[in-house]
Structure formats: structure tokens, C-alpha cells
Design a protein around this motif. Structure first.
Motif, PDB file in Angstrom:
ATOM      1  N   SER B 295       7.347  14.441  -0.854  1.00  0.00           N
ATOM      2  CA  SER B 295       6.079  15.304  -1.039  1.00  0.00           C
ATOM      3  C   SER B 295       6.156  15.423  -2.496  1.00  0.00           C
ATOM      4  O   SER B 295       7.209  15.497  -3.013  1.00  0.00           O
ATOM      5  N   PRO B 296       4.959  15.053  -3.229  1.00  0.00           N
ATOM      6  CA  PRO B 296       3.806  14.714  -2.431  1.00  0.00           C
ATOM      7  C   PRO B 296       4.023  13.394  -1.823  1.00  0.00           C
ATOM      8  O   PRO B 296       4.421  12.672  -2.056  1.00  0.00           O
ATOM      9  N   ALA B 297       3.263  13.363  -0.761  1.00  0.00           N
ATOM     10  CA  ALA B 297       3.203  12.382   0.182  1.00  0.00           C
ATOM     11  C   ALA B 297       2.404  11.059  -0.715  1.00  0.00           C
ATOM     12  O   ALA B 297       1.515  11.427  -1.106  1.00  0.00           O
ATOM     13  N   LEU B 298       2.660  10.105  -0.433  1.00  0.00           N
ATOM     14  CA  LEU B 298       2.160   8.982  -1.033  1.00  0.00           C
ATOM     15  C   LEU B 298       1.009   8.343  -0.494  1.00  0.00           C
ATOM     16  O   LEU B 298       0.683   7.831   0.706  1.00  0.00           O
ATOM     17  N   THR B 299      -0.064   8.090  -1.397  1.00  0.00           N
ATOM     18  CA  THR B 299      -1.394   7.463  -1.125  1.00  0.00           C
ATOM     19  C   THR B 299      -1.018   5.959  -1.244  1.00  0.00           C
ATOM     20  O   THR B 299      -0.449   5.662  -2.015  1.00  0.00           O
ATOM     21  N   PHE B 334      -6.968  -3.932   6.393  1.00  0.00           N
ATOM     22  CA  PHE B 334      -6.089  -2.876   5.872  1.00  0.00           C
ATOM     23  C   PHE B 334      -6.809  -1.686   5.749  1.00  0.00           C
ATOM     24  O   PHE B 334      -7.934  -1.600   6.135  1.00  0.00           O
ATOM     25  N   GLU B 335      -6.113  -0.535   5.368  1.00  0.00           N
ATOM     26  CA  GLU B 335      -6.725   0.948   5.444  1.00  0.00           C
ATOM     27  C   GLU B 335      -6.069   1.536   4.222  1.00  0.00           C
ATOM     28  O   GLU B 335      -4.837   1.639   4.055  1.00  0.00           O
ATOM     29  N   ILE B 336      -7.027   2.314   3.536  1.00  0.00           N
ATOM     30  CA  ILE B 336      -6.596   3.031   2.640  1.00  0.00           C
ATOM     31  C   ILE B 336      -6.121   4.568   3.149  1.00  0.00           C
ATOM     32  O   ILE B 336      -6.919   5.112   4.057  1.00  0.00           O
ATOM     33  N   ILE B 337      -4.956   4.777   2.825  1.00  0.00           N
ATOM     34  CA  ILE B 337      -4.357   6.057   3.648  1.00  0.00           C
ATOM     35  C   ILE B 337      -4.337   7.218   2.275  1.00  0.00           C
ATOM     36  O   ILE B 337      -3.413   6.998   1.580  1.00  0.00           O
ATOM     37  N   ALA B 338      -5.336   8.011   2.200  1.00  0.00           N
ATOM     38  CA  ALA B 338      -5.156   9.025   1.373  1.00  0.00           C
ATOM     39  C   ALA B 338      -4.406  10.168   1.455  1.00  0.00           C
ATOM     40  O   ALA B 338      -4.642  10.913   2.512  1.00  0.00           O
ATOM     41  N   ARG B 339      -3.238  10.427   0.742  1.00  0.00           N
ATOM     42  CA  ARG B 339      -2.304  11.547   0.872  1.00  0.00           C
ATOM     43  C   ARG B 339      -2.372  12.478  -0.594  1.00  0.00           C
ATOM     44  O   ARG B 339      -3.488  12.639  -0.912  1.00  0.00           O
ATOM     45  N   GLU B 340      -1.409  12.810  -0.784  1.00  0.00           N
ATOM     46  CA  GLU B 340      -1.234  13.761  -1.601  1.00  0.00           C
ATOM     47  C   GLU B 340      -1.183  13.021  -3.137  1.00  0.00           C
ATOM     48  O   GLU B 340      -1.514  13.730  -4.061  1.00  0.00           O
ATOM     49  N   SER B 341      -0.420  12.241  -3.242  1.00  0.00           N
ATOM     50  CA  SER B 341      -0.061  11.613  -4.551  1.00  0.00           C
ATOM     51  C   SER B 341      -1.263  10.912  -5.443  1.00  0.00           C
ATOM     52  O   SER B 341      -1.097  10.605  -6.725  1.00  0.00           O
ATOM     53  N   ALA B 342      -2.466  10.847  -4.936  1.00  0.00           N
ATOM     54  CA  ALA B 342      -3.634  10.267  -5.542  1.00  0.00           C
ATOM     55  C   ALA B 342      -4.855  10.588  -5.179  1.00  0.00           C
ATOM     56  O   ALA B 342      -5.162  11.229  -4.025  1.00  0.00           O
TER      57      ALA B 342
END
Lengths: 342, 342
Positions: B295-299, B334-342
Motif C-alpha cells: 500500500s499504496p497498491a501498484l498501478t 494486456f490490461e491497465i490495472i489502476a490501483r492507488e499508486s497512480a
DNA sequence: CTGAAAGCGCTTACAG
DNA sequence: CTGAAAGCGCTTACAG
């Protein structure tokens, strides 16, 4: 000449030059080509030159299947791993591969032996390829499988643990001693309610045995419910930590069979606001890079993952070369790495 | 009978039964044994029973080198990887291995192709084994090496990137498009000073190209010094982040070519008290498990590591079986995984 | 230093 | 449904 009839009939695009073709172009015979390639010092310099020229001109690459059949040496080493998607085993494959490549041999990789039945099937298939030696992660338990390997008639290495009765060679470290040592370490740090968390494979079981023995020597009882994980992942480590805390609130240390689980536990503690090592000490085994990068940095057992692979291959190669191998048992040891988490 | 003289002279402990031995015990001939084993439906039930009985009694395991030579099918698939000590490639090996094993073939693994010269040498050696197909991570660049593979006369798969001109098949995703997409994503998040950090291998270069193109389209300049890392490790990610901040204080986003680097950067930020994504956004590529646990989880960009290996093997097997393969190019996306880091 | 003969242990057509 | 003959492409003794 039956040969050349066949040749003119069958050969076509995609067919590759044979040693005979090289010999013809170089003005010599197959046997001399073979010698020029394998024991160049036994061939006249001029002959050698012509052969190499012909080899280059034709793009000749010897057929190793034919070579293996004729010479009874496949120049293949087989390695069997439970899974490659585990970085410590990947390191072992890396070490094994490096040594095999350096010696000019090739690596046949078998994967998927967490189940004993698949282990036997996989090994049977590998034996069919007649590798010059075989290494397998783990101590082979089934009598039937041990017999299969013995009958293969080649050097065998069981790796990643130790045993006094290897099929042939064993290269690794004592998982039991590692479990024992880390538990003693935690006791030495003043912990009195120490839990062990791991999977059900043989190596985890050996670590658990060492843990139990060390607790007994210290007059301590297990510090928590017997937590078993089904998979090795950060998520499994997180869940195991929560389960442990719930089942055994008095626990003051958790020793995880692998760093991946311990790292998961560490992350869970951070999110739950549980002080490490204040409230609970966390220890792992493996010394993954992430273990030392987190904070608190993980106290763990460093194990020689790469070296196990490398050394096993080297010993097998020595055996193949006919060199005497000093001992059937090679203990590469382990090391307690004390950091902040315990 | 030259055979039996040789046999009585040479055979000893360690020698294994041959198909002739099985035939003799079963009261039939080698050819029938071979058929009973490979095309059981073409053999009388009673004959088949006797053969299997003899096989079991002798512990007969067919010599696959002889089989390969005679049938011109080795039942080996070769896979070449830059390094196995990289979990995304380990996943690819895993997928490849699963498909190969399921089909009853075997995996010959070659490792160490970050250098083009070793790639050629390694592939030459593998071609000598006459695998039924060959897969190699990366697009093969050297003309000489491409020619070597073409001349092997078997299906070839280049994997982990895409190209319009594969030697034969290509299975992967567009590293350039992935770099492009993540950069656009960061721009969309309002970032204006975006840096790229990666190594010098082809895949990193393609991602960097995509990054540069996306910046250009957005009318932005690179947001930092051109940071290259020599190795892929958490430590390298940490150092890269520090170097970046020093060289380009205005940077507001860092896109790392792989998650391992990005995770290192994330850890460094935490220790230095740099807010993510407040002060700087961090993004990676690979979607390692650790990426979502921090955390923050990685984008990050999720890439089909396992599937690339599995699908490549399946397509190669289809080719071997003579089935038509729909397209030379398989884009697994591929897939963009939006998390917290960006 | 070089070669003729035989064989490694299977499978592939071809017959019957 | 089963078998005799030939061959896959090399290397291993054995000679000279």
C-alpha cells in the motif's frame, strides 16, 4: 547405395545435411568428420580445416539423437521440480542450467511433482530420454520410484533436503535443522508462544518437525493453532496471520515456512496496525530480495537455492566423467539472518 | 546374431531391456510391441495384453533417442528464455511446460539469451537435438539466427512481443502499445512530467518507444533524465527512484518497465516519506502479486505471462499435428490495472 | 592419422 | 492382425 536411393527419393526442403554430406564435401569419411568435431587433436590440421569448412558451408549441425544412440551418452541432464513458479526453485533451475550449459550439455526440465503419482509418471518419461544424470527436488519417497531411478543406471541427485539414505547423491541443507535453528532463535529473543505456519509438502513438514523439536527442548508448547496453507502466496500469508491471531490470541511469534507467507503476514500486520516485532515477531525462510527491502525487514533463514542447483549439476557431471565424488551427502547449510521483524 | 554376441559380451548391470526383450517374452516381434504401445487399437487384445505384461515384468521403458531417430519426431519442444530467475518468465515456462506435459512431450530448456551471441550458440545446440518445435522469448533479430531457425524445418514461435514479420509464429502482446497505453493513462491522470525507467533489453526498449510516442502525441516532453537500470531488482528500483528525483525534481510520475523496479521505487518512497501518488505517481508492468499487496497498491499493466507460454506451446503442437494455425500473429493483449499508486 | 564394418534401439513402409 | 527388411545418423572398437 540403398542409402543414396532413399536420399534422392526422400530428401527435400527442410532436410538437413548429414555427416556423410560433410565427409563427401571435405573429401574424407564420416568417422573422420566425427573425430574432427569431437577430438580435433586426433586429426591432421589440414583435414580438420577441410572438415570445418564443409561444416560451415553446409550449415551442418550434428543430430544429437543419433549421437546419443550410438554413443550411449545423451548429453542431457534432467531436472524435476515441484513447480517453477516459485522463485526459490527458479533459482535452483538457474544454477543447474548454468552448470549444465557451461559443460556443453542440455537441460530437460520436468515440472509438477507436488503429487507423488505425477512424480512417478514424469520420471518414467524422463528416463525414457536416457539422460546422463537426473536431479529431483525433494527426497524420493516411493519405493517404486526409487527403484525406477536406481535402474536408470545413471547418477541421481535428490536435492533441497538431506537424507542419510539417498538413492545416490543428495545436495541441500537440513530443513529440519533450519526449522530448529529459527525456533531456537525466536526462543532466544524471549518469545514463548511461537506458532509455525506452512504448507504440507515434505520440506515444510521437515521445518515443522525441527520447530516442534526445538520447542520441546525449550519446554514450550506450540504457540498457536496448527495453521496449514494450501498455496504459497502473499495473500495466503495474510489470511494465515489473521487466522492465527484469532485462534491463538496469546501468540507472540509466527515462523513461516517460506518468505512469501511471512511477507504476506508482515503486510497484513502493517495494515491492521499490529506492531512487529512489538506485538508479534515474524520470521520466514528463503531470504527473498523483498524480505530485506520491507520495513520492518524480515528475519529469515537464508538458503542456498542457486547453489543447490549449481552444485548438484557439477557433482553429477563429475560422476558422469568418472571422477570420484567425495561424499554422497552434500550439506550446503543455511544461515539465520536476523533483521527487524523478530 | 552379431547382436546377441554383442549382447552377451556387453550387457551388464545398468543395461536396460530393449524392445526385442519385450517381444521375446511376449512371444511376438519388435514391430508388434511398438504397435501395441503406440497404436494399441491395431493390435489384437490378447497380443496387447501379453505385451503389456512383458513390459511390466521387465520394467521396459522405450528409448526415446532411438525412437526419435527412427521416427524423425523427437517429442521434444525447446524453449529459450533470457533468464528463468525472473518471475514473469518463470510463469511463461510454467505455462509452456503445462501444455507440453499435457501433450505427452518433453521440455528442453535453454537459458541465458540476454546476449545475442549466446542466443545463437544456444539455439544451435538446441537445433542439434532436433526438437519438434522451438519457442524463444523475444523477437529474433540476427539474420543468421533467423536463418538457423528457419532451416531447422520445424514450427518456431517468437514470444513475449509482437512483430509483423515473425520467422513463423509470434505469440505475445505489443510492448510498445503497453508502454503507450500506460503513458496515456498517466497523462489522463493529469501528470505532465512523466519519466520512464527500464533496462536495455528489447521489450523494455519497445515499452520506452510507446512511452515516447504517447508523450509526443500529448505534446509533452520526457519528465526526467533517461534512467537505465543494469539489473532488475527491488534495489535497482530504489536507486533509480533516487536518481530520478535528483536529476529531475519536477518529475510527477515514474513509469517503470517492470513491477520489480516499481515496487522498489514504492518502498523507497515510503522510507523517504515521499507521498505516492501525491508527490509522484508510480506505475509498473507485469502485475506481480506483490504489486497489489503493497500500500499504496501498484498501478500496473497486467500481461499474460503464463498464457503466452501455454498458448505458444499449444499452437506449436497444433502445427506439429498438421492442423492449420489461424494466424501467424497471436496478440494476447494486456490490461491497465489502476490501483492507488497512480 | 584415417577408414571399413557393425551396431545403438527404435519405426516405417510394404506385404501378406 | 502380424512380420521381414531396411534405415534413421551417428560412434565404437578394431585395423592398418
Amino acid at each position: 547405395m540403398g542409402r543414396s536411393i532413399t536420399a534422392s527419393r526422400v530428401r527435400s526442403t527442410g532436410d538437413r545435411p548429414r555427416i556423410e554430406d560433410v565427409a563427401a564435401l571435405a573429401g574424407t569419411t564420416a568417422i573422420t568428420v566425427s573425430r574432427a568435431l569431437h577430438r580435433p587433436e586426433k586429426v591432421a590440421a589440414e583435414t580438420r580445416r577441410k572438415v570445418l569448412e564443409a561444416v560451415a558451408a553446409l550449415g551442418y549441425i550434428p543430430n544429437l539423437a543419433a549421437s546419443a544412440l550410438a554413443s550411449r551418452r545423451s548429453r542431457i541432464l534432467a531436472l524435476v521440480v515441484p513447480t517453477i513458479a516459485n522463485s526459490v526453485f527458479a533459482d535452483t533451475v538457474h544454477g543447474f542450467s548454468d552448470a549444465v550449459t557451461a559443460a556443453g550439455l542440455q537441460l530437460l526440465l520436468g515440472q509438477g511433482t507436488y503429487a507423488p503419482e505425477t512424480e512417478h509418471r514424469l520420471l518414467t518419461a524422463l528416463v525414457g530420454r536416457r539422460p546422463d544424470a537426473i536431479a529431483v527436488i525433494g527426497i524420493v519417497r516411493r519405493t517404486e520410484t526409487r527403484e525406477l531411478l536406481r535402474r536408470a543406471g545413471v547418477p541421481i541427485a535428490e536435492i533441497w533436503d538431506l537424507t542419510a539414505t539417498p538413492i545416490d547423491l543428495v545436495v541441500g541443507f537440513s530443513n529440519r535443522a533450519a526449522g530448529h535453528a529459527m525456533t531456537r532463535f525466536l526462543v532466544g529473543r524471549g518469545r514463548r508462544h511461537i506458532a509455525f505456519v506452512g504448507g504440507d509438502d515434505d520440506r515444510a513438514a521437515a521445518r515443522r518437525d525441527g520447530y516442534a523439536a526445538a520447542l520441546g527442548e525449550s519446554g514450550l508448547a506450540p504457540g498457536g493453532a496448527d495453521i496449514r496453507v494450501a498455496d504459497i502466496s502473499y495473500g495466503a500469508g495474510r489470511r494465515a496471520l489473521r487466522a492465527l491471531l484469532e485462534a491463538a490470541p496469546a501468540v507472540d511469534a509466527a515462523f513461516f515456512a517460506t518468505d512469501v507467507l511471512a511477507v504476506g503476514a508482515l503486510l497484513e500486520c502493517r495494515e491492521m496496525g499490529i506492531a512487529v516485532p512489538g506485538r508479534i515477531a515474524i520470521a520466514g525462510l528463503g531470504d527473498l530480495e523483498i524480505a530485506r527491502e520491507l520495513s520492518p525487514a524480515l528475519t529469515t533463514v537464508r538458503v542456498p537455492s542457486y547453489d543447490i542447483g549449481r552444485r548438484a549439476a557439477e557433482l553429477l557431471l563429475a560422476r558422469i566423467a568418472g571422477d570420484a565424488v567425495a561424499s554422497a551427502v552434500t550439506d550446503l547449510g543455511f544461515e539465520i539472518i536476523a533483521r527487524e521483524s523478530a
